[in-house]
Motif scaffolding. Structure first.
Motif, PDB file in Angstrom:
ATOM      1  N   GLN A 198       0.909  -1.148  -0.091  1.00 55.51           N
ATOM      2  CA  GLN A 198      -0.141   0.060   0.114  1.00 55.51           C
ATOM      3  C   GLN A 198       0.592   1.293  -0.002  1.00 55.51           C
ATOM      4  O   GLN A 198       1.968   1.329   0.517  1.00 55.51           O
ATOM      5  CB  GLN A 198      -0.956  -0.071   1.017  1.00 55.51           C
ATOM      6  N   PRO A 199       0.290   2.421  -0.450  1.00 53.80           N
ATOM      7  CA  PRO A 199       1.237   3.541  -0.650  1.00 53.80           C
ATOM      8  C   PRO A 199       1.152   4.265   1.066  1.00 53.80           C
ATOM      9  O   PRO A 199       0.550   3.819   1.814  1.00 53.80           O
ATOM     10  CB  PRO A 199       0.333   4.475  -1.464  1.00 53.80           C
ATOM     11  N   ALA A 200       2.177   5.232   1.031  1.00 54.84           N
ATOM     12  CA  ALA A 200       2.204   5.683   2.478  1.00 54.84           C
ATOM     13  C   ALA A 200       0.867   6.333   3.223  1.00 54.84           C
ATOM     14  O   ALA A 200       0.065   6.761   2.497  1.00 54.84           O
ATOM     15  CB  ALA A 200       3.261   7.047   2.345  1.00 54.84           C
ATOM     16  N   SER A 201       0.751   5.946   4.429  1.00 53.81           N
ATOM     17  CA  SER A 201      -0.364   6.461   5.093  1.00 53.81           C
ATOM     18  C   SER A 201      -0.124   7.692   5.706  1.00 53.81           C
ATOM     19  O   SER A 201      -0.998   8.792   5.980  1.00 53.81           O
ATOM     20  CB  SER A 201      -0.776   5.679   6.324  1.00 53.81           C
ATOM     21  N   LEU A 202       1.083   8.110   6.001  1.00 54.53           N
ATOM     22  CA  LEU A 202       1.555   9.174   6.713  1.00 54.53           C
ATOM     23  C   LEU A 202       2.214  10.229   6.063  1.00 54.53           C
ATOM     24  O   LEU A 202       1.804  11.524   6.459  1.00 54.53           O
ATOM     25  CB  LEU A 202       2.396   8.478   8.011  1.00 54.53           C
ATOM     26  N   SER A 213      -3.826  15.002   4.395  1.00 53.81           N
ATOM     27  CA  SER A 213      -3.795  14.514   5.609  1.00 53.81           C
ATOM     28  C   SER A 213      -3.590  13.182   5.917  1.00 53.81           C
ATOM     29  O   SER A 213      -3.998  12.311   5.051  1.00 53.81           O
ATOM     30  CB  SER A 213      -5.146  14.965   6.557  1.00 53.81           C
ATOM     31  N   PRO A 214      -2.989  12.662   7.181  1.00 51.01           N
ATOM     32  CA  PRO A 214      -2.562  11.013   7.147  1.00 51.01           C
ATOM     33  C   PRO A 214      -3.853  10.301   7.137  1.00 51.01           C
ATOM     34  O   PRO A 214      -4.956  10.810   7.846  1.00 51.01           O
ATOM     35  CB  PRO A 214      -1.863  11.409   8.459  1.00 51.01           C
ATOM     36  N   SER A 215      -4.016   9.204   6.518  1.00 53.60           N
ATOM     37  CA  SER A 215      -4.939   8.310   6.458  1.00 53.60           C
ATOM     38  C   SER A 215      -4.981   7.258   7.610  1.00 53.60           C
ATOM     39  O   SER A 215      -5.379   6.330   7.245  1.00 53.60           O
ATOM     40  CB  SER A 215      -5.346   7.622   5.106  1.00 53.60           C
ATOM     41  N   GLN A 220     -13.082  -4.279  -2.488  1.00 54.26           N
ATOM     42  CA  GLN A 220     -11.682  -4.416  -2.077  1.00 54.26           C
ATOM     43  C   GLN A 220     -10.804  -4.686  -3.243  1.00 54.26           C
ATOM     44  O   GLN A 220     -11.158  -5.108  -4.396  1.00 54.26           O
ATOM     45  CB  GLN A 220     -11.374  -5.832  -1.186  1.00 54.26           C
ATOM     46  N   GLY A 221      -9.572  -4.051  -3.189  1.00 55.95           N
ATOM     47  CA  GLY A 221      -8.704  -4.079  -4.244  1.00 55.95           C
ATOM     48  C   GLY A 221      -8.078  -5.583  -4.226  1.00 55.95           C
ATOM     49  O   GLY A 221      -7.669  -5.922  -3.010  1.00 55.95           O
ATOM     50  N   VAL A 222      -8.023  -6.069  -5.351  1.00 59.58           N
ATOM     51  CA  VAL A 222      -7.211  -7.378  -5.455  1.00 59.58           C
ATOM     52  C   VAL A 222      -6.294  -7.573  -6.652  1.00 59.58           C
ATOM     53  O   VAL A 222      -6.538  -6.855  -7.450  1.00 59.58           O
ATOM     54  CB  VAL A 222      -8.353  -8.661  -5.561  1.00 59.58           C
ATOM     55  N   VAL A 223      -5.268  -8.481  -6.475  1.00 56.81           N
ATOM     56  CA  VAL A 223      -4.522  -8.649  -7.752  1.00 56.81           C
ATOM     57  C   VAL A 223      -4.665 -10.128  -7.915  1.00 56.81           C
ATOM     58  O   VAL A 223      -4.645 -10.997  -7.177  1.00 56.81           O
ATOM     59  CB  VAL A 223      -3.174  -8.386  -7.174  1.00 56.81           C
ATOM     60  N   ASP A 281      -5.496  -0.778   1.321  1.00 57.31           N
ATOM     61  CA  ASP A 281      -5.142   0.385   1.114  1.00 57.31           C
ATOM     62  C   ASP A 281      -4.640   0.977   2.279  1.00 57.31           C
ATOM     63  O   ASP A 281      -4.188   0.333   3.272  1.00 57.31           O
ATOM     64  CB  ASP A 281      -6.520   1.213   0.637  1.00 57.31           C
ATOM     65  N   GLU A 282      -4.292   2.279   2.211  1.00 55.74           N
ATOM     66  CA  GLU A 282      -3.521   2.905   3.217  1.00 55.74           C
ATOM     67  C   GLU A 282      -4.178   3.384   4.221  1.00 55.74           C
ATOM     68  O   GLU A 282      -3.747   4.115   5.235  1.00 55.74           O
ATOM     69  CB  GLU A 282      -2.327   3.903   2.583  1.00 55.74           C
ATOM     70  N   LYS A 283      -5.433   3.051   4.561  1.00 58.15           N
ATOM     71  CA  LYS A 283      -6.380   3.617   5.553  1.00 58.15           C
ATOM     72  C   LYS A 283      -6.260   2.750   6.761  1.00 58.15           C
ATOM     73  O   LYS A 283      -6.676   1.565   6.686  1.00 58.15           O
ATOM     74  CB  LYS A 283      -7.649   3.736   5.231  1.00 58.15           C
ATOM     75  N   TYR A 284      -6.041   3.183   7.893  1.00 62.48           N
ATOM     76  CA  TYR A 284      -6.221   2.302   9.300  1.00 62.48           C
ATOM     77  C   TYR A 284      -7.114   3.178  10.101  1.00 62.48           C
ATOM     78  O   TYR A 284      -6.974   4.412  10.398  1.00 62.48           O
ATOM     79  CB  TYR A 284      -4.794   2.267   9.944  1.00 62.48           C
TER      80      TYR A 284
END
Lengths: 237, 144
Positions: free
Chosen positions: A182-186, A191-193, B98-101, B122-125
């Motif tokens: 995944q790409p950078a979160s921070l 804004s950070p995700s 959802q993203g899949v490969v 993805d990059e979300k938490y």
């Protein structure tokens, strides 16, 4: 040497009080980071508790790259100005950098298996981090392959400087090409995700790793400087 | 000129050369460095059906059908989509949106036979409560 701060004796003198401070900071950040990361923070909406690996993995990757940047800077001083202290700092930082790179790769694989469905893929991000590990390994092998350390450090410094190219590639890999990672979160412009409750333990762990690096670097550098002093004394006998 | 200045100039020149070379190499390999293709790529370039490729995108909502051991769903990149057939274990994160490969073979212009499926995160938490709140407010962006 005309620079006072670059004298080995000056380094030995100032690190005597700094070493315990850095050690205590490591413990404080580590305790806070582990408590918040493993116990107090909520699980992720999608990944559940598995995302807690991120608190170990992400800062390890940051510090691994940071140490490489430090190694390259010290190699630059060592190659151009032949500063003894820069040489010793460079050599001392290499095993710590390799340790964090290895930690990043191993925890990444452990996270990848349940989340992605695989331990390892050859995408641009994972491959460039593996190259970082090989650069640390190559530096060490090259340095040790000469019988005299002052020759080894020349060759190894050049390798470290060539390897700097890899740092922007690691950072850019997830943006320039599509990757499984995944790409950078921070570290991005918007804004950070990442939720604040998860961001705090992440930053605390990054702090813990940073001061751990500083502590180890001081111990290793002092040992190396003292060993060299002893060798000179031995030779004079 | 002192030796240290020579070394400084050498390093700077070498670094400029190396940086330039890396830039050109990476630009030239742009195509080869991507980890997967997206469905709209394949429409432009005709790909060989015997070549093992990776196709990535989002699982199109309401397109997942399970018949026996076979799962079929559509991968979309919002411009084009492609039908995927797969037999095997799906990763935990696999779900609609959802993203899949998918790794496998392109059988027809719009049919893909997958050997393995990887989920892309993805990059979300965020904690579950936050995700629920976003969904309630209707500002949840599931598929980007």
């Amino acid at each position: 040497m005309k620079y006072r701060w670059a004298r080995p004796n000056f380094f030995l003198k100032i690190t005597t009080p700094l070493l315990p401070v850095s050690f205590i900071l490591t413990l404080l950040f580590l305790t806070g980071g582990l408590y918040l990361g493993l116990i107090a923070s909520p699980p992720d909406y999608l990944q559940g508790d598995g995302m807690r690996i991120m608190y170990v993995h992400v800062p390890a990757s940051w510090i691994a790259s940071l140490i490489y940047a430090f190694l390259a800077l010290m190699s630059f001083f060592a190659f151009v100005w032949r500063h003894l202290l820069a040489e010793v700092l460079a050599i001392s930082s290499v095993p710590i950098g390799a340790l964090f790179t290895g930690l990043s790769l191993v925890t990444g694989a452990l996270w990848g298996k349940p989340m992605w469905g695989t331990y390892w893929v050859w995408d641009a991000r994972l491959t460039s981090v593996l190259v970082l590990l090989f650069l640390y390994g190559g530096y060490w092998a090259l340095y040790k392959s000469y019988s005299r350390p002052e020759q080894g450090i020349r060759a190894a410094s050049l390798l470290a400087l060539v390897g700097v190219i890899n740092l922007p590639i690691i950072k850019g890999s997830v943006e320039w090409w599509n990757t499984l990672h995944q790409p950078a979160s921070l570290i991005k412009l918007s804004s950070p995700s990442i939720d604040p409750s998860m961001l705090t333990p992440l930053l605390l762990m990054a702090g813990a790793y940073f001061f751990y690096f500083i502590t180890l670097l001081m111990i290793r550098t002092r040992t190396e400087l003292n060993t060299r002093k002893l060798l000179i004394l031995e030779a004079k006998k | 000129m002192k030796p240290k200045h020579q070394r400084l100039i050498l390093i700077i020149l070498a670094f400029l050369g190396l940086g330039g070379a890396s830039f050109f190499i990476l630009s030239a390999f742009q195509e080869a460095l991507v980890f997967y293709y997206v469905p709209s790529d394949h429409c432009q370039k005709k790909m060989n059906s015997k070549q093992c490729i990776r196709m990535g995108g989002l699982v199109k909502p309401h397109s997942v059908h399970v018949t026996g051991k076979t799962v079929s769903f559509e991968i979309t990149d919002q411009k084009a989509s492609i039908q995927v057939h797969y037999q095997g274990v799906l990763p935990d994160l696999f779900r609609e949106g959802q993203g899949v490969v998918a790794e496998g073979y392109l059988l027809g212009p719009n049919l893909f036979e997958a050997k393995s499926i990887l989920a892309k995160h993805d990059e979300k938490y965020m904690p579950k409560e936050v995700a629920d709140r976003l969904k309630e407010k209707g500002i949840w962006r599931n598929a980007e």
